[in-house]
Write a protein that holds these residues in place. Structure first.
Motif, PDB file in Angstrom:
ATOM      1  N   PRO A 196      16.354  59.155  65.344  1.00  0.00           N
ATOM      2  CA  PRO A 196      17.069  60.125  66.180  1.00  0.00           C
ATOM      3  C   PRO A 196      18.531  60.229  65.739  1.00  0.00           C
ATOM      4  CG  PRO A 196      16.580  58.106  67.408  1.00  0.00           C
ATOM      5  CD  PRO A 196      15.845  58.016  66.122  1.00  0.00           C
ATOM      6  N   PHE A 197      19.022  61.450  65.675  1.00  0.00           N
ATOM      7  CA  PHE A 197      20.408  61.755  65.342  1.00  0.00           C
ATOM      8  C   PHE A 197      20.818  61.293  63.939  1.00  0.00           C
ATOM      9  CE2 PHE A 197      20.232  61.442  70.009  1.00  0.00           C
ATOM     10  CZ  PHE A 197      20.536  62.764  70.302  1.00  0.00           C
ATOM     11  N   ALA A 198      19.845  61.054  63.077  1.00  0.00           N
ATOM     12  CA  ALA A 198      20.111  60.777  61.665  1.00  0.00           C
ATOM     13  C   ALA A 198      19.628  61.960  60.844  1.00  0.00           C
ATOM     14  CB  ALA A 198      19.414  59.489  61.237  1.00  0.00           C
ATOM     15  N   ASP A 199      20.392  62.353  59.860  1.00  0.00           N
ATOM     16  CA  ASP A 199      20.106  63.576  59.116  1.00  0.00           C
ATOM     17  C   ASP A 199      18.912  63.404  58.180  1.00  0.00           C
ATOM     18  OD1 ASP A 199      22.351  64.456  60.383  1.00  0.00           O
ATOM     19  OD2 ASP A 199      23.573  64.689  58.578  1.00  0.00           O
ATOM     20  N   THR A 200      18.307  64.537  57.866  1.00  0.00           N
ATOM     21  CA  THR A 200      17.308  64.641  56.806  1.00  0.00           C
ATOM     22  C   THR A 200      17.889  65.561  55.737  1.00  0.00           C
ATOM     23  OG1 THR A 200      15.444  64.338  58.318  1.00  0.00           O
ATOM     24  CG2 THR A 200      14.976  65.412  56.219  1.00  0.00           C
ATOM     25  N   VAL A 201      17.910  65.104  54.500  1.00  0.00           N
ATOM     26  CA  VAL A 201      18.487  65.876  53.410  1.00  0.00           C
ATOM     27  C   VAL A 201      17.457  65.969  52.297  1.00  0.00           C
ATOM     28  CG1 VAL A 201      20.406  66.121  51.793  1.00  0.00           C
ATOM     29  CG2 VAL A 201      20.773  64.988  53.994  1.00  0.00           C
ATOM     30  N   THR A 202      16.967  67.172  52.040  1.00  0.00           N
ATOM     31  CA  THR A 202      15.943  67.350  51.014  1.00  0.00           C
ATOM     32  C   THR A 202      15.810  68.830  50.693  1.00  0.00           C
ATOM     33  OG1 THR A 202      13.671  66.754  50.402  1.00  0.00           O
ATOM     34  CG2 THR A 202      14.017  67.562  52.639  1.00  0.00           C
ATOM     35  N   ARG A 203      14.843  69.169  49.857  1.00  0.00           N
ATOM     36  CA  ARG A 203      14.535  70.569  49.565  1.00  0.00           C
ATOM     37  C   ARG A 203      13.397  71.034  50.466  1.00  0.00           C
ATOM     38  NH1 ARG A 203      13.364  70.146  43.271  1.00  0.00           N
ATOM     39  NH2 ARG A 203      12.301  68.328  44.100  1.00  0.00           N
ATOM     40  N   PHE A 204      13.453  72.267  50.883  1.00  0.00           N
ATOM     41  CA  PHE A 204      12.378  72.884  51.644  1.00  0.00           C
ATOM     42  C   PHE A 204      12.072  74.247  51.028  1.00  0.00           C
ATOM     43  CE2 PHE A 204      14.293  70.105  54.927  1.00  0.00           C
ATOM     44  CZ  PHE A 204      13.163  69.417  55.332  1.00  0.00           C
ATOM     45  N   SER A 205      10.872  74.743  51.302  1.00  0.00           N
ATOM     46  CA  SER A 205      10.530  76.096  50.866  1.00  0.00           C
ATOM     47  C   SER A 205      11.361  77.114  51.645  1.00  0.00           C
ATOM     48  CB  SER A 205       9.047  76.365  51.099  1.00  0.00           C
ATOM     49  OG  SER A 205       8.778  76.449  52.495  1.00  0.00           O
ATOM     50  N   HIS A 206      11.341  78.347  51.193  1.00  0.00           N
ATOM     51  CA  HIS A 206      12.097  79.404  51.861  1.00  0.00           C
ATOM     52  C   HIS A 206      11.676  79.556  53.314  1.00  0.00           C
ATOM     53  CE1 HIS A 206      12.800  83.609  53.141  1.00  0.00           C
ATOM     54  NE2 HIS A 206      13.955  83.441  52.513  1.00  0.00           N
ATOM     55  N   ASP A 207      10.374  79.634  53.572  1.00  0.00           N
ATOM     56  CA  ASP A 207       9.917  79.840  54.946  1.00  0.00           C
ATOM     57  C   ASP A 207      10.239  78.648  55.835  1.00  0.00           C
ATOM     58  OD1 ASP A 207       8.584  81.925  53.417  1.00  0.00           O
ATOM     59  OD2 ASP A 207       7.347  82.234  55.179  1.00  0.00           O
ATOM     60  N   CYS A 208      10.165  77.449  55.278  1.00  0.00           N
ATOM     61  CA  CYS A 208      10.496  76.266  56.067  1.00  0.00           C
ATOM     62  C   CYS A 208      11.992  76.233  56.368  1.00  0.00           C
ATOM     63  CB  CYS A 208      10.069  75.006  55.318  1.00  0.00           C
ATOM     64  SG  CYS A 208      10.140  73.509  56.326  1.00  0.00           S
ATOM     65  N   ALA A 209      12.828  76.582  55.395  1.00  0.00           N
ATOM     66  CA  ALA A 209      14.267  76.643  55.635  1.00  0.00           C
ATOM     67  C   ALA A 209      14.594  77.683  56.702  1.00  0.00           C
ATOM     68  CB  ALA A 209      15.004  76.956  54.336  1.00  0.00           C
ATOM     69  N   ARG A 210      13.915  78.822  56.675  1.00  0.00           N
ATOM     70  CA  ARG A 210      14.135  79.856  57.686  1.00  0.00           C
ATOM     71  C   ARG A 210      13.750  79.341  59.069  1.00  0.00           C
ATOM     72  NH1 ARG A 210      12.009  85.730  56.322  1.00  0.00           N
ATOM     73  NH2 ARG A 210      10.132  84.554  55.802  1.00  0.00           N
ATOM     74  N   TRP A 211      12.634  78.617  59.140  1.00  0.00           N
ATOM     75  CA  TRP A 211      12.223  78.019  60.421  1.00  0.00           C
ATOM     76  C   TRP A 211      13.270  77.028  60.918  1.00  0.00           C
ATOM     77  CZ3 TRP A 211      10.483  72.714  60.569  1.00  0.00           C
ATOM     78  CH2 TRP A 211      10.079  72.286  61.845  1.00  0.00           C
ATOM     79  N   LEU A 212      13.802  76.204  60.016  1.00  0.00           N
ATOM     80  CA  LEU A 212      14.792  75.200  60.416  1.00  0.00           C
ATOM     81  C   LEU A 212      16.080  75.840  60.913  1.00  0.00           C
ATOM     82  CD1 LEU A 212      14.193  72.629  57.563  1.00  0.00           C
ATOM     83  CD2 LEU A 212      13.909  72.171  60.007  1.00  0.00           C
ATOM     84  N   LEU A 213      16.440  76.993  60.359  1.00  0.00           N
ATOM     85  CA  LEU A 213      17.653  77.670  60.821  1.00  0.00           C
ATOM     86  C   LEU A 213      17.550  78.090  62.281  1.00  0.00           C
ATOM     87  CD1 LEU A 213      18.506  79.848  57.699  1.00  0.00           C
ATOM     88  CD2 LEU A 213      20.019  78.157  58.769  1.00  0.00           C
ATOM     89  N   ALA A 214      16.353  78.299  62.781  1.00  0.00           N
ATOM     90  CA  ALA A 214      16.153  78.705  64.181  1.00  0.00           C
ATOM     91  C   ALA A 214      15.631  77.551  65.032  1.00  0.00           C
ATOM     92  CB  ALA A 214      15.174  79.878  64.231  1.00  0.00           C
ATOM     93  N   HIS A 215      15.734  76.324  64.527  1.00  0.00           N
ATOM     94  CA  HIS A 215      15.112  75.185  65.211  1.00  0.00           C
ATOM     95  C   HIS A 215      15.815  74.888  66.531  1.00  0.00           C
ATOM     96  CE1 HIS A 215      13.126  71.364  65.829  1.00  0.00           C
ATOM     97  NE2 HIS A 215      12.395  71.586  64.761  1.00  0.00           N
ATOM     98  N   PRO A 216      15.055  74.653  67.608  1.00  0.00           N
ATOM     99  CA  PRO A 216      15.686  74.383  68.900  1.00  0.00           C
ATOM    100  C   PRO A 216      16.222  72.962  69.050  1.00  0.00           C
ATOM    101  CG  PRO A 216      13.290  74.296  69.112  1.00  0.00           C
ATOM    102  CD  PRO A 216      13.576  74.757  67.706  1.00  0.00           C
ATOM    103  N   GLN A 217      15.887  72.069  68.120  1.00  0.00           N
ATOM    104  CA  GLN A 217      16.282  70.663  68.264  1.00  0.00           C
ATOM    105  C   GLN A 217      17.139  70.158  67.108  1.00  0.00           C
ATOM    106  OE1 GLN A 217      12.339  69.159  68.263  1.00  0.00           O
ATOM    107  NE2 GLN A 217      11.896  69.702  70.381  1.00  0.00           N
ATOM    108  N   ALA A 218      17.548  71.039  66.201  1.00  0.00           N
ATOM    109  CA  ALA A 218      18.305  70.602  65.036  1.00  0.00           C
ATOM    110  C   ALA A 218      19.070  71.781  64.451  1.00  0.00           C
ATOM    111  CB  ALA A 218      17.371  70.006  63.985  1.00  0.00           C
ATOM    112  N   LYS A 219      20.067  71.457  63.628  1.00  0.00           N
ATOM    113  CA  LYS A 219      20.816  72.469  62.906  1.00  0.00           C
ATOM    114  C   LYS A 219      20.649  72.226  61.408  1.00  0.00           C
ATOM    115  CE  LYS A 219      24.339  73.366  66.438  1.00  0.00           C
ATOM    116  NZ  LYS A 219      25.796  73.358  66.758  1.00  0.00           N
ATOM    117  N   ALA A 220      20.392  73.301  60.673  1.00  0.00           N
ATOM    118  CA  ALA A 220      20.201  73.192  59.231  1.00  0.00           C
ATOM    119  C   ALA A 220      21.360  73.878  58.515  1.00  0.00           C
ATOM    120  CB  ALA A 220      18.882  73.839  58.817  1.00  0.00           C
TER     121      ALA A 220
END
Length: 539
Positions: A96-120
């Motif tokens: 919890p509250f520790a970052d994840t740093v990696t590569r994601f596909s385009h669609d996954c990155a788009r999903w993360l940008l709208a994530h309700p529990q995290a900021k990308a």
């Protein structure tokens, strides 16, 4: 004097996989000691969190599970106070509250940008295979394309376009989204930029311990189920799937996608999950299997790639999928590292039980990589025998005979292990579990004749082959096709028309089944699979 966290964790790890009475008592005592130790922002904290995940999934009693829950809360509170300052050594561990740093596909990155529990956010370009200038030249408005002609470095180009650092990921995702109509071209271009993303949790729910499947009744794991009849288990009637409304299905889809992002993994069914195809089956011993298909624009030709996530007492424990074609399926499963050491065999058989009964599969094939081909861990663990114990046999007859001789040798000398050389030889073919009957038709038996047809009849002109075969199929289907077909239906039409022409298929029954696939495949993976079963005479 309170023990240190490393010392308490060492005690816990010593008995983590013991499930006798003494083992349960030792684990509880070690947990109590750890609960009195001061937490530290060091790798030992992530190791402790991993151990807690295993105990929560396999608790010996309710008191142990309550203690684990309190420790999850204590870790979350500790790291919340350090939000934004958690050391890099704790990244990518699902804390919890520790970052994840990696590569994601385009669609996954788009999903993360709208994530309700995290900021990308954009982190870096690592080793791009394509120049950002070349990629943006395909997407930018014409009046701005001149910026791409100055051979600027990637970050310089973003500065020239006045893209603020906080908006760089959004900008890149939005620009590539202009190519949504060509998803595979878009993917190739985005992946070639090697964009690394930093995901910062804003809620403890975006963590491995907080991302729990709702609606699970706790199961207390007093002992491990080691000896059981795999076939009997897989043939045991499957309970009905959970009744889910749209909101409930979306909530579970979020858990599935979170479980992959938090463990720095990505699968096509996870990234392109179609909520309409999501099912949850709550099974024995605290296990729940979530299956899900893909959105129409991402579905595979002919096959159905159906993913799964397995939860144990609500904790994500394994993931994988099956590539379905009627009675046959290629199958792959990966148990997350912290959850290994429990009932791995039971977990796999329960997943196979779901696929067998939900989709009518009677032949499961596992690629040799899963048990050692170009996979040293698979050789070291003797993974071949894991599949063998649960009914899988080598497809190559000579290797099947070798395995039987080796099994007899091992049985005659308890404690003996197969030599590495033998295990490497056994990776010479895939293994399969057949519930009876002849080996079903593999995918290449349908696709190889298409290649021959295109070369022989159309001299390699694939566009002409597709047009002509579709026209012939539409005429033969006699009004059974949607008119006009949608883009998704048009893709399926091309697939089945080429198969029908190459086989060739002339009988009305199978032509009718292929025609029905055109409208069913994009929207109903379960109905589509039933059509293939009927096509192969196994419905």
């Amino acid at each position: 004097m309170a023990p240190s966290l490393p010392r308490a964790l060492a005690r816990l790890q010593q008995d983590l996989h013991r499930f006798d009475a003494a083992g349960h008592a030792a684990k509880f005592a070690a947990l109590q000691a750890a609960a009195s130790a001061a937490l530290v922002a060091k790798p030992v904290l992530a190791d402790y969190h991993d151990a807690l995940l295993f105990v929560h999934a396999n608790p010996g009693d309710a008191a142990t599970q309550r203690l684990v829950q309190r420790e999850f809360g204590r870790i979350a509170a500790f790291l919340r106070q350090r939000r934004g300052k958690v050391p890099a050594a704790l990244e990518n561990r699902g804390l919890p509250f520790a970052d994840t740093v990696t590569r994601f596909s385009h669609d996954c990155a788009r999903w993360l940008l709208a994530h309700p529990q995290a900021k990308a956010a954009f982190e870096s370009f690592e080793v791009p295979k394509l120049d950002l200038n070349d990629v943006l030249r395909l997407t930018l408005p014409s009046l701005e394309r001149n910026e791409t002609t100055a051979a600027l470095a990637p970050l310089e180009l973003l500065d020239a376009l006045r893209v603020e650092p906080a908006r760089r990921l959004r900008f890149l995702v939005d620009e590539l989204a202009r190519l949504d109509a060509q998803p595979y071209v878009k993917d190739r271009l985005y992946d070639s930029l090697d964009v690394w993303v930093r995901v910062r949790p804003t809620s403890p729910a975006f963590s491995w311990s907080g991302n729990r499947l709702p609606g699970v009744r706790p199961y207390l794991q007093r002992e491990l189920l080691r000896r059981f009849d795999p076939l009997q288990l897989m043939n045991q009637p499957l309970p009905a799937a959970r009744e889910l409304d749209a909101e409930g299905a979306l909530a579970i889809a979020l858990r599935v996608k979170n479980s992959l992002a938090l463990t720095v993994r990505e699968t096509d069914p996870g990234s392109y999950l179609d909520v309409r195809a999501l099912r949850v089956h709550d099974l024995d011993r605290g296990l729940s299997v979530v299956t899900y298909g893909m959105t129409p624009d991402r579905q595979l030709p002919l096959e159905s790639y159906v993913g799964f996530t397995l939860f144990k007492n609500g904790i994500a424990a394994a993931y994988g999928g099956a590539w379905l074609l009627g009675p046959r399926a290629a199958f792959g499963m990966n148990i997350f590292e912290p959850l290994r050491g429990g009932e791995s065999g039971t977990m796999m058989c329960q997943v196979l039980r779901v696929y067998r009964q939900l989709f009518g599969v009677r032949f499961f094939e596992v690629d040799a990589h899963q048990f050692g081909l170009d996979n040293p861990d698979g050789i070291a663990s003797g993974a071949y025998w894991f599949y063998y114990r649960h009914g899988f046999r080598s497809l190559d007859p000579a290797l099947a005979r070798l395995a039987e001789r080796e099994r007899e040798r091992l049985a005659s000398r308890p404690g003996l292990r197969s030599a590495e050389k033998t295990l490497v030889v056994l990776t010479g073919s895939n293994v399969a579990l057949n519930f009876g009957g002849p080996v079903p038709t593999p995918l290449f038996d349908l696709t190889t004749p298409v290649t021959r047809l295109v070369q022989r009849r159309y001299r390699g002109d694939r566009a002409a082959a597709e047009r002509d075969c579709c026209a012939r199929f539409v005429a033969a289907a006699a009004g059974a096709l949607p008119a006009p077909p949608s883009d998704d239906e048009r893709r399926v039409l091309a697939e089945v028309a080429l198969v029908a022409a190459a086989a060739p298929i002339t009988d009305a029954r199978r032509l009718g089944l292929l025609a029905r696939m055109v409208s069913v495949k994009p929207v109903d993976v379960y109905g589509y699979q039933r059509l293939w079963l009927d096509y192969f005479g196994e419905g």
